[in-house]
Design an enzyme around this catalytic site. Structure first.
Site, PDB file in Angstrom:
ATOM      1  N   LYS A 132       1.866   9.497   8.378  1.00  0.00           N
ATOM      2  CA  LYS A 132       1.849   9.259   9.810  1.00  0.00           C
ATOM      3  C   LYS A 132       2.471   9.848  10.788  1.00  0.00           C
ATOM      4  O   LYS A 132       1.392  10.922  11.765  1.00  0.00           O
ATOM      5  CB  LYS A 132       1.862   8.071   9.445  1.00  0.00           C
ATOM      6  CG  LYS A 132       0.875   7.502   8.334  1.00  0.00           C
ATOM      7  CD  LYS A 132       0.250   5.765   8.520  1.00  0.00           C
ATOM      8  CE  LYS A 132      -1.425   5.434   7.767  1.00  0.00           C
ATOM      9  NZ  LYS A 132      -0.828   5.311   5.805  1.00  0.00           N
ATOM     10  N   ASP A 178       9.616   3.107   1.928  1.00  0.00           N
ATOM     11  CA  ASP A 178       8.066   3.189   2.394  1.00  0.00           C
ATOM     12  C   ASP A 178       7.892   2.629   3.911  1.00  0.00           C
ATOM     13  O   ASP A 178       7.099   1.808   4.455  1.00  0.00           O
ATOM     14  CB  ASP A 178       7.108   2.735   1.484  1.00  0.00           C
ATOM     15  CG  ASP A 178       5.952   4.155   2.455  1.00  0.00           C
ATOM     16  OD1 ASP A 178       5.167   4.551   3.389  1.00  0.00           O
ATOM     17  OD2 ASP A 178       4.973   3.459   1.553  1.00  0.00           O
ATOM     18  N   PHE A 192       0.938  -1.139  -0.073  1.00  0.00           N
ATOM     19  CA  PHE A 192      -0.112   0.123  -0.408  1.00  0.00           C
ATOM     20  C   PHE A 192       0.490   1.422  -0.140  1.00  0.00           C
ATOM     21  O   PHE A 192       1.696   1.502   0.554  1.00  0.00           O
ATOM     22  CB  PHE A 192      -1.009  -0.604   0.724  1.00  0.00           C
ATOM     23  CG  PHE A 192      -1.943   1.792   1.228  1.00  0.00           C
ATOM     24  CD1 PHE A 192      -2.986   1.711   0.515  1.00  0.00           C
ATOM     25  CD2 PHE A 192      -1.713   2.541   1.952  1.00  0.00           C
ATOM     26  CE1 PHE A 192      -3.652   2.076   0.511  1.00  0.00           C
ATOM     27  CE2 PHE A 192      -2.304   3.088   1.803  1.00  0.00           C
ATOM     28  CZ  PHE A 192      -3.496   3.608   0.961  1.00  0.00           C
TER      29      PHE A 192
END
Ligand SMILES: *Cc1c(COP(=O)(O)O)cnc(C)c1O
Length: 404
Positions: free
Chosen positions: A254, A225, A138
């Site tokens: 995040k 990532d 993702f």
């Protein structure tokens, strides 16, 4: 479920129905607790999807935002920004990378990485550069990042996708090596150190080390990532620090701002020289407000020793779960690195999310069968006990095939 008057369902809401929302609205938070308008208290074992690593309403973040907003919120990147420089210095120190591009989200951080990789290729005369990406990955919801994402549901309806991605299985070094040997246009490998949305998939301990060697041999960029794994979540500041390697590119978002939107694309070595004036930009990226929040986050992680605690608490939670779930043959696996935790069952378990909410516990389920827990790093012993007891009981109920 008790009636919640300020929750509006898809029929009455004027917000585009892009999310399947649970019927609850929170008014206030404090540490690992969230409160609804009726002052009911919920234990947050998800941290807004790995965002609020310091818990809700952390005083250091609150103070940083207040102080900065008295001075300056935004000037644009047409001018120097002092707090952006300070934040870049701190990130470089803590990561071993060399420079940073700031943006506002994870998808944007990965967009920067993808553009960087393509330009890196063009500079070597590769006209159709391609990036190796993983199954079940993702990377975000923009066109390039959803094209990089290994989930057909996320891509469905949005063709034509962005080209230039070659997909291989996760945790399969040989598959990457094969692609590198068969194609002469590969410029980078983009991979999550642990797959979050894909089901808390933890690769072999030497996966990143072998990937590092392979990328060096073939002169392609190793791009990690770390949007979900970063900022202390796994018991190191960045997950790659478990492997004693440094990637060429690393993306963050995040938890970097503990809820204030900020993303970052970090680069090193040859990757640090690729993007130059006019190549990329963002109006809001790295503005004083977001950078002051992120500086407070980094200072607090150190001051409260939270990264070490993430490692210890993750081990404690999982050994408690192992005890409580011992003998339940429907529990396939309990896996974790720090406070990134997956409990995989032998059956779909998305119903556990509303069932836990009924018991005032916030959890998540990914890839149908894996309960995902991302508690805040500040979670305390009592909260850990409560989390394990409530969730273990729910798992036993859910997997109990006998009618009592
Ligand atoms: C959440 C996430 C993203 C996307 O971040 P957004 O801020 O939602 O754009 C990308 N990669 C990983 C690994 C993520 O967990």
């Amino acid at each position: 479920m008790r009636p919640v008057s300020n929750f509006r369902d898809a029929m009455t809401s004027h917000i585009m129905p892009t999310y399947g929302r649970l019927p609850i609205t929170f008014e206030r938070g404090e540490g690992a607790w969230l409160f609804d308008q009726d002052h009911n208290r919920y234990l947050d074992a998800l941290s807004g999807i790995a965002v609020c690593n310091l818990g809700h309403a952390h005083p250091a973040v609150h103070q940083a935002i207040c102080k900065q907003s008295e001075k300056l919120l935004h000037t644009s990147n047409l001018y120097g920004i002092g707090v952006q420089e300070q934040l870049a210095d701190r990130l470089i120190e803590k990561s071993g990378m060399e420079n940073v591009f700031f943006c506002n989200s994870g998808a944007e951080a990965n967009e920067a990485a993808i553009k960087l990789a393509r330009k890196f290729g063009h500079e070597q005369g590769i006209e159709n550069p391609a990036i190796i990406v993983m199954e079940k990955s993702f990377h975000g919801r923009t066109l390039a990042t959803l094209s990089a994402t290994g989930n057909l549901k996320i891509q469905q309806g949005f063709a034509p996708l962005v080209t230039g991605f070659v997909r291989v299985a996760y945790n399969d070094i040989d598959a990457i090596e094969q692609v590198l040997e068969q194609h002469d246009n590969i410029v980078a490998v983009l991979v999550e150190p642990i797959q979050g949305e894909g089901g808390v998939n933890i690769p072999a301990t030497d996966y990143l080390n072998r990937l590092r060697s392979l990328c060096d041999q073939h002169n392609v960029l190793m791009m990690l990532d770390e949007i979900q794994t970063g900022i202390g979540r796994t018991g190191k500041f960045l997950a790659y620090q478990h492997n004693d390697i440094i990637p060429d590119v690393c993306t963050l978002a995040k938890a970097l701002g503990n809820g204030v939107p900020i993303g970052a694309c970090l680069a090193r070595g040859k990757a640090a020289k690729v993007l130059t004036a006019g190549n990329h930009g963002s109006t809001f990226g790295g503005n004083p407000l977001a950078c002051s929040a992120a500086l407070a986050v980094l200072a607090t992680l150190d001051a409260e020793n939270l990264i070490e605690q993430a490692a210890e608490k993750g081990d404690a939670i999982c050994s408690k779960f192992a005890q409580q779930l011992h003998g339940n043959t429907h529990v396939v696996d309990i896996r974790h690195k720090g406070l990134m935790i997956g409990i995989e069952l032998d059956r779909p378990c998305t119903e556990l999310v509303p069932a836990a909410l009924q018991q005032q516990l916030l959890i998540n389920v990914t890839s149908e069968k894996t309960i995902r827990l991302l508690p805040p790093l500040i979670i305390n012993d009592q909260q850990i006990t409560q989390l394990v007891e409530i969730l273990s009981a729910l798992i036993h109920q859910h997997t109990d095939t006998h009618v009592s």
